[in-house]
Motif scaffolding. Sequence first.
Motif, PDB file in Angstrom:
ATOM      1  N   LEU A  23       0.826  -1.200   0.000  1.00 25.00           N
ATOM      2  CA  LEU A  23       0.000   0.000   0.000  1.00 25.00           C
ATOM      3  C   LEU A  23       0.862   1.253   0.000  1.00 25.00           C
ATOM      4  N   PHE A  24       1.899   1.275   0.835  1.00 23.29           N
ATOM      5  CA  PHE A  24       2.776   2.442   0.893  1.00 23.29           C
ATOM      6  C   PHE A  24       3.521   2.633  -0.426  1.00 23.29           C
ATOM      7  N   ARG A  25       3.981   1.546  -1.017  1.00 21.46           N
ATOM      8  CA  ARG A  25       4.681   1.626  -2.304  1.00 21.46           C
ATOM      9  C   ARG A  25       3.739   2.153  -3.399  1.00 21.46           C
ATOM     10  N   VAL A  31       1.767   9.323  -5.961  1.00 21.68           N
ATOM     11  CA  VAL A  31       2.216  10.693  -5.727  1.00 21.68           C
ATOM     12  C   VAL A  31       3.264  11.087  -6.761  1.00 21.68           C
ATOM     13  N   ALA A  32       4.228  10.203  -7.002  1.00 19.91           N
ATOM     14  CA  ALA A  32       5.293  10.512  -7.955  1.00 19.91           C
ATOM     15  C   ALA A  32       4.746  10.721  -9.363  1.00 19.91           C
ATOM     16  N   LEU A  50       0.111  19.253  -5.152  1.00 18.33           N
ATOM     17  CA  LEU A  50       0.150  17.786  -5.221  1.00 18.33           C
ATOM     18  C   LEU A  50       1.359  17.230  -4.476  1.00 18.33           C
ATOM     19  N   ALA A  51       2.496  17.902  -4.632  1.00 17.23           N
ATOM     20  CA  ALA A  51       3.708  17.435  -3.952  1.00 17.23           C
ATOM     21  C   ALA A  51       3.549  17.548  -2.435  1.00 17.23           C
ATOM     22  N   LEU A  56       2.388  14.895   2.714  1.00 16.28           N
ATOM     23  CA  LEU A  56       1.620  14.818   3.958  1.00 16.28           C
ATOM     24  C   LEU A  56       0.850  13.504   4.065  1.00 16.28           C
ATOM     25  N   ALA A  57       0.322  13.017   2.955  1.00 15.47           N
ATOM     26  CA  ALA A  57      -0.398  11.737   2.970  1.00 15.47           C
ATOM     27  C   ALA A  57       0.535  10.585   3.320  1.00 15.47           C
ATOM     28  N   LEU A  58       1.742  10.600   2.755  1.00 12.26           N
ATOM     29  CA  LEU A  58       2.711   9.549   3.075  1.00 12.26           C
ATOM     30  C   LEU A  58       3.151   9.624   4.529  1.00 12.26           C
TER      31      LEU A  58
END
Length: 94
Positions: A23-25, A31-32, A50-51, A56-58
């Motif tokens: 999920l994190f990956r 995002v990238a 977006l960046a 912040l989401a990560l």
Amino acid sequence: MSATPDQLARPHVDEPDAMGKRLFRTMCWAVALGVAASPIFEPWRVTAGLALGGALALLNHRWLSASVRTVFSGASLAGVRPKLGAARFFLRYF
């Protein structure tokens, strides 16, 4: 001998946190890709938003995962429900 679809769908016992890592990956890739594609279609302010929002989401995902792991770490080892220890994580916002 090949694995059945049912065996492939179940998580491995050796990797209990594999779904969280996946999920994190996936979040990192989303995002990238969003930040990389944004300058083509939108102004720099949208790209910066977006960046910042993606970062912040990560960060929030990492923080929430660590908090939940801490709350339930003692309970899973002892086999009992957590008592007031879990409540302090939620009551600190009030």
